[in-house]
Design a protein around this motif. Structure first.
Motif, mmCIF file in Angstrom:
data_model
loop_
_atom_site.group_PDB
_atom_site.id
_atom_site.type_symbol
_atom_site.label_atom_id
_atom_site.label_comp_id
_atom_site.label_asym_id
_atom_site.label_seq_id
_atom_site.Cartn_x
_atom_site.Cartn_y
_atom_site.Cartn_z
ATOM 1 N N UNK A 156 0.839 -1.205 0.000
ATOM 2 C CA UNK A 156 0.000 0.000 0.000
ATOM 3 C C UNK A 156 0.878 1.260 0.000
ATOM 4 N N UNK A 157 1.920 1.245 0.843
ATOM 5 C CA UNK A 157 2.810 2.418 0.919
ATOM 6 C C UNK A 157 3.513 2.629 -0.441
ATOM 7 N N UNK A 158 4.039 1.521 -1.025
ATOM 8 C CA UNK A 158 4.710 1.627 -2.330
ATOM 9 C C UNK A 158 3.750 2.148 -3.391
ATOM 10 N N UNK A 159 2.504 1.626 -3.333
ATOM 11 C CA UNK A 159 1.483 1.934 -4.350
ATOM 12 C C UNK A 159 1.095 3.416 -4.298
ATOM 13 N N UNK A 160 0.840 3.917 -3.100
ATOM 14 C CA UNK A 160 0.429 5.325 -2.965
ATOM 15 C C UNK A 160 1.616 6.232 -3.311
ATOM 16 N N UNK A 161 2.837 5.825 -2.895
ATOM 17 C CA UNK A 161 4.024 6.625 -3.236
ATOM 18 C C UNK A 161 4.165 6.686 -4.756
ATOM 19 N N UNK A 162 3.921 5.550 -5.424
ATOM 20 C CA UNK A 162 4.012 5.514 -6.890
ATOM 21 C C UNK A 162 3.004 6.465 -7.522
ATOM 22 N N UNK A 163 1.759 6.418 -7.032
ATOM 23 C CA UNK A 163 0.710 7.291 -7.600
ATOM 24 C C UNK A 163 1.095 8.766 -7.427
ATOM 25 N N UNK A 164 1.610 9.103 -6.229
ATOM 26 C CA UNK A 164 1.985 10.503 -5.968
ATOM 27 C C UNK A 164 3.152 10.919 -6.869
ATOM 28 N N UNK A 165 4.125 10.005 -7.026
ATOM 29 C CA UNK A 165 5.290 10.320 -7.864
ATOM 30 C C UNK A 165 4.844 10.594 -9.305
ATOM 31 N N UNK A 166 3.973 9.710 -9.818
ATOM 32 C CA UNK A 166 3.515 9.903 -11.196
ATOM 33 C C UNK A 166 2.828 11.255 -11.363
ATOM 34 N N UNK A 167 2.014 11.609 -10.374
ATOM 35 C CA UNK A 167 1.208 12.820 -10.556
ATOM 36 C C UNK A 167 2.020 14.095 -10.315
ATOM 37 N N UNK A 168 2.807 14.098 -9.236
ATOM 38 C CA UNK A 168 3.440 15.363 -8.842
ATOM 39 C C UNK A 168 4.876 15.519 -9.314
ATOM 40 N N UNK A 169 5.602 14.390 -9.515
ATOM 41 C CA UNK A 169 6.991 14.529 -9.985
ATOM 42 C C UNK A 169 7.083 14.296 -11.494
ATOM 43 N N UNK A 170 6.564 13.140 -11.938
ATOM 44 C CA UNK A 170 6.647 12.837 -13.379
ATOM 45 C C UNK A 170 5.611 13.645 -14.164
ATOM 46 N N UNK A 171 4.566 14.052 -13.501
ATOM 47 C CA UNK A 171 3.468 14.813 -14.120
ATOM 48 C C UNK A 171 2.922 14.115 -15.366
ATOM 49 N N UNK A 172 2.724 12.763 -15.240
ATOM 50 C CA UNK A 172 2.118 12.032 -16.359
ATOM 51 C C UNK A 172 0.673 11.661 -15.990
ATOM 52 N N UNK A 173 0.035 10.804 -16.833
ATOM 53 C CA UNK A 173 -1.390 10.520 -16.628
ATOM 54 C C UNK A 173 -1.679 9.166 -15.981
ATOM 55 N N UNK A 174 -0.661 8.569 -15.344
ATOM 56 C CA UNK A 174 -0.890 7.256 -14.726
ATOM 57 C C UNK A 174 -1.880 7.373 -13.569
ATOM 58 N N UNK A 175 -1.740 8.422 -12.737
ATOM 59 C CA UNK A 175 -2.666 8.561 -11.602
ATOM 60 C C UNK A 175 -4.056 8.982 -12.074
ATOM 61 N N UNK A 176 -4.109 9.862 -13.079
ATOM 62 C CA UNK A 176 -5.430 10.374 -13.489
ATOM 63 C C UNK A 176 -6.283 9.268 -14.113
ATOM 64 N N UNK A 177 -5.658 8.216 -14.662
ATOM 65 C CA UNK A 177 -6.495 7.193 -15.297
ATOM 66 C C UNK A 177 -7.206 6.312 -14.267
ATOM 67 N N UNK A 178 -6.752 6.351 -13.011
ATOM 68 C CA UNK A 178 -7.488 5.605 -11.966
ATOM 69 C C UNK A 178 -8.215 6.562 -11.022
ATOM 70 N N UNK A 179 -7.841 7.860 -11.038
ATOM 71 C CA UNK A 179 -8.473 8.844 -10.153
ATOM 72 C C UNK A 179 -9.094 9.910 -11.067
ATOM 73 N N UNK A 180 -10.297 9.633 -11.596
ATOM 74 C CA UNK A 180 -10.826 10.491 -12.662
ATOM 75 C C UNK A 180 -11.056 11.939 -12.229
ATOM 76 N N UNK A 181 -11.178 12.196 -10.899
ATOM 77 C CA UNK A 181 -11.406 13.607 -10.543
ATOM 78 C C UNK A 181 -10.134 14.450 -10.632
ATOM 79 N N UNK A 182 -8.974 13.795 -10.772
ATOM 80 C CA UNK A 182 -7.747 14.583 -10.989
ATOM 81 C C UNK A 182 -7.752 15.101 -12.421
#
Ligand code: HEM
Ligand code: HEM
Length: 186
Positions: A156-182
């Motif tokens: 869970x910790x790795x997974x949430x860290x990954x989602x945050x990294x994709x969204x805020x550091x890499x700024x790609x669409x990996x998090x937005x495809x599972x979190x549609x309100x982003x």
């Protein structure tokens, strides 16, 4: 491949997104419920209800995971962005695979040691759940349930860290495809 399925591959289907979030919420509830249970006295009558709910929700997760796996196998892997290093892709795949393994292992081990001839279970107090003919494995199942809970926390910790990294550091669409309100990045 039809146009429809190739479009679906750039994002998760609505069903997959709903299942992801329903399962995630129930899992978090499973952990919080057991934490709360530990604060109660051995003789507290609420414990019986908490266990009944824990077991019933746990078996619901087993069912929902089977549905989710069918959707998942039909839709295949979603591509990850090309900027990701090989080890990052591997970590993402291992985390997702580990989650699926635990989503099956936790309910199955719980079912093996938590529903016995002595301690029966009515699903949400309504329908009797059969005892699995694996009572000889009850002790092992109990241990795996406890180790599995720790493994869940780590993933869970790795997974949430990954989602945050994709969204805020890499700024790609990996998090937005599972979190549609982003807001989509592209
Ligand atoms: C994905 C589903 C499940 C999750 C995430 C989960 C999680 C947990 C956690 C975190 C604990 C506390 C472990 C500890 O004290 O170290 C626990 C205990 C327990 N679980 Fe589950 N569980 C799930 C499904 C089930 C199912 C389906 C059953 C039975 C049908 C079950 C029966 C139990 C029982 C009886 C305990 C208490 C064990 C004890 O007293 O040592 N669980 N579970
Ligand atoms: C116990 C809770 C959770 C479980 C069991 C879980 C499990 C999973 C699994 C198995 C996948 C892969 C989906 C697939 O390929 O079918 C996934 C994807 C995803 N999850 Fe979770 N998840 C949980 C909580 C969360 C949370 C809290 C967040 C947000 C902070 C999150 C964000 C994501 C994102 C963004 C994806 C898409 C990743 C990608 O497309 O590669 N998840 N989750």
């Amino acid at each position: 491949m039809s146009e429809k399925s190739s479009t679906a591959r750039s994002s998760y289907s609505r069903g997959a997104i709903w299942l992801h979030w329903i399962i995630a919420l129930v899992i978090i509830g499973q952990f919080l419920g057991m934490q709360y249970d530990e604060t109660l006295a051995e003789t507290d009558p609420a414990r019986g209800t908490i266990y009944m709910l824990h077991k019933s929700f746990g078996l619901t997760i087993l069912f929902l995971t089977l549905v989710r796996l069918i959707i998942r196998l039909r839709q295949g892997f979603l591509p990850l962005p090309p900027h990701m290093a090989g080890w990052e892709v591997m970590l993402a795949r291992v985390t997702h695979f580990g989650f699926y393994a635990l989503l099956l292992l936790m309910p199955l081990t719980g079912w093996i040691f938590g529903v016995s001839a002595k301690r029966g279970l009515d699903y949400f107090g309504l329908v009797p759940v059969p005892v699995l003919p694996l009572e000889g494995l009850a002790e092992l199942a109990h241990e795996l349930h406890e180790y599995g809970a720790w493994a869940f926390v780590i993933l869970f910790i790795l997974h949430v860290a990954g989602a945050l990294k994709h969204h805020y550091l890499d700024r790609d669409d990996v998090a937005t495809r599972m979190i549609p309100m982003l807001k989509r990045r592209s």
